[in-house]
Write an enzyme that holds these catalytic residues in place. Structure first.
Site, PDB file in Angstrom:
ATOM      1  N   TYR A  12       0.835  -1.211   0.000  1.00 37.23           N
ATOM      2  CA  TYR A  12       0.000   0.000   0.000  1.00 37.23           C
ATOM      3  C   TYR A  12       0.869   1.262   0.000  1.00 37.23           C
ATOM      4  O   TYR A  12       0.775   2.099  -0.895  1.00 37.23           O
ATOM      5  CB  TYR A  12      -0.899  -0.067   1.228  1.00 37.23           C
ATOM      6  CG  TYR A  12      -1.748   1.137   1.542  1.00 37.23           C
ATOM      7  CD1 TYR A  12      -1.871   1.587   2.845  1.00 37.23           C
ATOM      8  CD2 TYR A  12      -2.466   1.816   0.541  1.00 37.23           C
ATOM      9  CE1 TYR A  12      -2.679   2.684   3.168  1.00 37.23           C
ATOM     10  CE2 TYR A  12      -3.278   2.905   0.845  1.00 37.23           C
ATOM     11  CZ  TYR A  12      -3.372   3.323   2.166  1.00 37.23           C
ATOM     12  OH  TYR A  12      -4.175   4.422   2.481  1.00 37.23           O
ATOM     13  N   ASP A  32      10.147  -7.525  -3.952  1.00 37.82           N
ATOM     14  CA  ASP A  32       8.964  -7.897  -3.172  1.00 37.82           C
ATOM     15  C   ASP A  32       8.745  -9.402  -3.284  1.00 37.82           C
ATOM     16  O   ASP A  32       8.982  -9.996  -4.338  1.00 37.82           O
ATOM     17  CB  ASP A  32       7.718  -7.150  -3.700  1.00 37.82           C
ATOM     18  CG  ASP A  32       6.638  -7.008  -2.633  1.00 37.82           C
ATOM     19  OD1 ASP A  32       6.313  -5.861  -2.260  1.00 37.82           O
ATOM     20  OD2 ASP A  32       6.136  -8.054  -2.154  1.00 37.82           O
ATOM     21  N   ASN A  33       8.290 -10.008  -2.176  1.00 30.88           N
ATOM     22  CA  ASN A  33       8.035 -11.474  -2.228  1.00 30.88           C
ATOM     23  C   ASN A  33       6.538 -11.788  -2.339  1.00 30.88           C
ATOM     24  O   ASN A  33       6.120 -12.923  -2.183  1.00 30.88           O
ATOM     25  CB  ASN A  33       8.634 -12.154  -0.990  1.00 30.88           C
ATOM     26  CG  ASN A  33       7.913 -11.734   0.289  1.00 30.88           C
ATOM     27  OD1 ASN A  33       6.993 -10.909   0.243  1.00 30.88           O
ATOM     28  ND2 ASN A  33       8.335 -12.296   1.411  1.00 30.88           N
ATOM     29  N   PHE A  81      10.460  -0.860   3.128  1.00 27.24           N
ATOM     30  CA  PHE A  81       9.083  -1.059   3.608  1.00 27.24           C
ATOM     31  C   PHE A  81       8.828  -2.513   3.997  1.00 27.24           C
ATOM     32  O   PHE A  81       7.958  -2.804   4.796  1.00 27.24           O
ATOM     33  CB  PHE A  81       8.066  -0.726   2.496  1.00 27.24           C
ATOM     34  CG  PHE A  81       7.999   0.714   2.113  1.00 27.24           C
ATOM     35  CD1 PHE A  81       8.502   1.150   0.893  1.00 27.24           C
ATOM     36  CD2 PHE A  81       7.410   1.641   2.954  1.00 27.24           C
ATOM     37  CE1 PHE A  81       8.406   2.486   0.513  1.00 27.24           C
ATOM     38  CE2 PHE A  81       7.321   2.977   2.585  1.00 27.24           C
ATOM     39  CZ  PHE A  81       7.822   3.397   1.363  1.00 27.24           C
ATOM     40  N   SER A 125       6.926   3.005  12.754  1.00 22.96           N
ATOM     41  CA  SER A 125       5.522   3.179  13.140  1.00 22.96           C
ATOM     42  C   SER A 125       5.390   3.889  14.479  1.00 22.96           C
ATOM     43  O   SER A 125       6.240   3.732  15.359  1.00 22.96           O
ATOM     44  CB  SER A 125       4.864   1.796  13.230  1.00 22.96           C
ATOM     45  OG  SER A 125       3.624   1.887  13.889  1.00 22.96           O
ATOM     46  N   THR A 127       3.721   3.101  16.701  1.00 25.22           N
ATOM     47  CA  THR A 127       3.526   2.076  17.725  1.00 25.22           C
ATOM     48  C   THR A 127       4.702   2.010  18.685  1.00 25.22           C
ATOM     49  O   THR A 127       4.570   1.580  19.820  1.00 25.22           O
ATOM     50  CB  THR A 127       3.250   0.726  17.014  1.00 25.22           C
ATOM     51  OG1 THR A 127       2.420  -0.071  17.806  1.00 25.22           O
ATOM     52  CG2 THR A 127       4.506   0.026  16.626  1.00 25.22           C
ATOM     53  N   TYR A 149       4.940  -7.209  16.538  1.00 19.58           N
ATOM     54  CA  TYR A 149       5.096  -6.344  15.349  1.00 19.58           C
ATOM     55  C   TYR A 149       5.763  -5.036  15.757  1.00 19.58           C
ATOM     56  O   TYR A 149       6.778  -4.624  15.198  1.00 19.58           O
ATOM     57  CB  TYR A 149       3.727  -6.063  14.704  1.00 19.58           C
ATOM     58  CG  TYR A 149       3.760  -4.821  13.849  1.00 19.58           C
ATOM     59  CD1 TYR A 149       3.247  -3.615  14.330  1.00 19.58           C
ATOM     60  CD2 TYR A 149       4.352  -4.842  12.594  1.00 19.58           C
ATOM     61  CE1 TYR A 149       3.324  -2.457  13.571  1.00 19.58           C
ATOM     62  CE2 TYR A 149       4.417  -3.691  11.833  1.00 19.58           C
ATOM     63  CZ  TYR A 149       3.912  -2.498  12.327  1.00 19.58           C
ATOM     64  OH  TYR A 149       3.995  -1.351  11.583  1.00 19.58           O
ATOM     65  N   LYS A 153       9.697  -3.265  14.971  1.00 18.94           N
ATOM     66  CA  LYS A 153       9.966  -1.899  14.465  1.00 18.94           C
ATOM     67  C   LYS A 153      10.975  -1.216  15.393  1.00 18.94           C
ATOM     68  O   LYS A 153      11.941  -0.589  14.952  1.00 18.94           O
ATOM     69  CB  LYS A 153       8.673  -1.084  14.414  1.00 18.94           C
ATOM     70  CG  LYS A 153       7.704  -1.491  13.318  1.00 18.94           C
ATOM     71  CD  LYS A 153       8.281  -1.278  11.935  1.00 18.94           C
ATOM     72  CE  LYS A 153       7.276  -1.603  10.837  1.00 18.94           C
ATOM     73  NZ  LYS A 153       7.866  -1.509   9.484  1.00 18.94           N
TER      74      LYS A 153
HETATM   75  C1  WQD Z   1      -8.003   2.500  14.514  1.00 17.59           C
HETATM   76  C2  WQD Z   1      -9.163   2.613  15.467  1.00 17.59           C
HETATM   77  C3  WQD Z   1      -9.695   0.588  16.617  1.00 17.59           C
HETATM   78  C4  WQD Z   1     -11.050  -1.701  13.179  1.00 17.59           C
HETATM   79  C5  WQD Z   1      -2.655   0.106  13.524  1.00 17.59           C
HETATM   80  C6  WQD Z   1      -1.355  -0.468  13.961  1.00 17.59           C
HETATM   81  C7  WQD Z   1      -0.271   0.548  13.757  1.00 17.59           C
HETATM   82  C8  WQD Z   1      -0.289   1.026  12.337  1.00 17.59           C
HETATM   83  C9  WQD Z   1      -1.649   1.569  11.950  1.00 17.59           C
HETATM   84  C10 WQD Z   1       1.332  -0.179  11.047  1.00 17.59           C
HETATM   85  C11 WQD Z   1      -8.915   1.871  16.759  1.00 17.59           C
HETATM   86  C12 WQD Z   1     -10.845   1.028  15.718  1.00 17.59           C
HETATM   87  C13 WQD Z   1     -10.545  -0.680  13.974  1.00 17.59           C
HETATM   88  C14 WQD Z   1     -12.412  -2.104  13.316  1.00 17.59           C
HETATM   89  C15 WQD Z   1     -12.681  -0.444  15.041  1.00 17.59           C
HETATM   90  N1  WQD Z   1       0.079  -0.014  11.458  1.00 17.59           N
HETATM   91  N2  WQD Z   1     -11.358  -0.071  14.876  1.00 17.59           N
HETATM   92  N3  WQD Z   1     -13.175  -1.455  14.252  1.00 17.59           N
HETATM   93  O1  WQD Z   1      -4.786   0.219  15.743  1.00 17.59           O
HETATM   94  O2  WQD Z   1      -4.521   2.741  15.443  1.00 17.59           O
HETATM   95  O3  WQD Z   1      -2.962   1.206  14.306  1.00 17.59           O
HETATM   96  O4  WQD Z   1      -2.586   0.516  12.180  1.00 17.59           O
HETATM   97  O5  WQD Z   1       2.276   0.513  11.277  1.00 17.59           O
HETATM   98  O6  WQD Z   1       0.954  -0.067  14.052  1.00 17.59           O
HETATM   99  O7  WQD Z   1      -1.447  -0.732  15.346  1.00 17.59           O
HETATM  100  O8  WQD Z   1      -5.315   1.349  13.528  1.00 17.59           O
HETATM  101  O9  WQD Z   1      -7.168   1.137  11.946  1.00 17.59           O
HETATM  102  O10 WQD Z   1      -6.559  -0.868  13.417  1.00 17.59           O
HETATM  103  O11 WQD Z   1      -7.676   1.115  14.428  1.00 17.59           O
HETATM  104  O12 WQD Z   1     -13.402   0.116  15.873  1.00 17.59           O
HETATM  105  O13 WQD Z   1     -12.913  -3.038  12.621  1.00 17.59           O
HETATM  106  O14 WQD Z   1     -10.305   1.996  14.856  1.00 17.59           O
HETATM  107  O15 WQD Z   1     -10.201   0.130  17.852  1.00 17.59           O
HETATM  108  O16 WQD Z   1      -9.492   2.609  17.794  1.00 17.59           O
HETATM  109  P1  WQD Z   1      -4.448   1.383  14.886  1.00 17.59           P
HETATM  110  P2  WQD Z   1      -6.698   0.613  13.265  1.00 17.59           P
END
Ligand code: WQD
Length: 346
Positions: A12, A32-33, A81, A125, A127, A149, A153
């Site tokens: 993406y 890319d794999n 990436f 990230s 995170t 994960y 990072k």
């Molecule tokens: C966002 C909000 C969920 C899905 C993640 C990774 C992070 C980064 C970005 C890679 C949260 C809520 C989600 C659903 C919901 N990835 N939600 N219903 O968790 O902030 O970050 O993606 O680098 O490392 O942790 O993103 O989009 O999963 O969630 O209510 O079906 O949406 O609870 O509050 P997040 P997310």
């Protein structure tokens, strides 16, 4: 013009970054794999830009393949990436994440060292901030990270830090992403999660095209204005353009902003937060599609609020996100409307 190796370039963020690299005149190699993608995004990237990508299929852990690529090309910089990125999956399969993400990165860095290619941008990230106070700033220490994960990072950032400290000819920029959503305005490339999406926007899109009956909102009892979690959503094209600005700085081996580890770290976010319900409402407004949802239990590991302090990259590199949340929703909607089966439309 400089040659850039993009690992994970069919993904993406990788594919959107390839568009910006080609539009800025760089020669682009992609390795890319296909662990989470296909060749189709590369065909779309070439169509959007009218330029060619030099593509290699294979795995970062295959050092002989890496040597072949570096021998055949004079690579000026790497944008890294490639890696597994599903938080929940990483808890179920930690060894797969450590092998792919950690060992794959070490293999890449070893071969870069061998060929004296020591300029790298690493896709990290937010995170890694864990339980730090908000807004997250690059000077903060690593937080308590709740999943393998995120730990990969953090470890890869530290490996790059040690590498840069051990040898001053390494120039490293670490970009910490917040929540990338949206798609290229052409509607030809976008996010295509495999299986059931973990992330919010891809799930909303699946509901919008009728693949799923409703969205589950993971909790509305958080300490936020509407009770749902707040995130710093950033348009993937803004994120991709941020990589170009960072690459230009790296290739000019611009040392400003290096921290004590000898690396430059920048947040890529907007500095603004939106709640789950706000994102749903914005998407409904721009798409005129009703997104049915129900409130369910909180998801383990979710933080109530997460957004960036983005002053450093603006001050040092002059970059600032320019697309707003409506544009992110509009462009996401155009992508999925044109490609309801993602890249499997073909
Ligand atoms: C966002 C909000 C969920 C899905 C993640 C990774 C992070 C980064 C970005 C890679 C949260 C809520 C989600 C659903 C919901 N990835 N939600 N219903 O968790 O902030 O970050 O993606 O680098 O490392 O942790 O993103 O989009 O999963 O969630 O209510 O079906 O949406 O609870 O509050 P997040 P997310």
């Amino acid at each position: 013009m400089d040659t850039v190796l993009v690992t994970g370039g069919t993904g993406y963020i990788g594919s959107h970054t390839c568009v910006e690299l080609l539009n800025n005149g760089y020669h682009v190699l992609v390795l890319d794999n296909f662990s989470n993608s296909s060749f189709e995004p590369i065909k779309r990237v070439e169509k959007i830009t009218g330029k060619k990508v030099k593509f290699y299929e294979g795995d970062l852990r295959n050092k002989e393949l890496l040597r072949k690529i570096f021998k055949a090309n004079n690579i000026n910089a790497v944008i890294h990436f490639a890696g597994l990125k599903a938080v929940g999956e990483s808890c179920a399969k930690p060894l797969e994440y450590y092998d792919n993400n950690l060992y794959g990165s070490i293999a890449l860095f070893e071969i870069m060292n061998e060929f004296n290619t020591k300029k790298i941008i690493f896709s990290s990230s937010a995170t890694v901030y864990g339980n730090n106070p908000l807004p997250y700033g690059e000077e903060m220490p690593y937080g308590i990270i709740s999943n393998p994960y995120g730990r990969t990072k953090c470890m890869i950032e530290q490996i790059l830090g040690d590498l840069s400290k051990s040898c001053s000819s390494w120039h490293t920029i670490i970009l910490r992403y917040f929540n990338p959503i949206g798609a290229h305005q052409s509607g030809m490339i976008g996010e295509e999660p495999q299986g059931i999406p973990n992330n919010l926007m891809p799930y909303i899109l699946k509901v919008a095209v009728g693949d799923f009956p409703e969205l589950k909102v993971f909790g509305d009892d958080y300490e936020t204005p509407d009770g749902t979690c707040i995130r710093d959503y950033i348009h993937v094209v803004d994120l991709a353009k941020g990589h170009i600005i960072a690459l230009k700085s790296l290739l000019n081996s611009n040392n400003q902003g290096k921290n004590s580890e000898g690396i430059n770290i920048y947040n890529l976010g907007t500095g603004k937060g939106y709640s789950v319900l706000e994102l749903i409402k914005t998407f409904e407004k721009v798409s005129k599609i009703k997104i049915k949802y129900s409130i369910t239990q909180r998801r383990d590991g979710d933080l109530p609020i997460c957004f960036a302090n983005v002053s450093k990259i603006e001050r040092e590199l002059g970059w600032k996100a320019k697309y707003n949340i409506e544009a992110m929703c509009e462009d996401s909607w155009r992508w999925i409307k044109n490609n309801p089966r993602g890249y499997k439309n073909v």
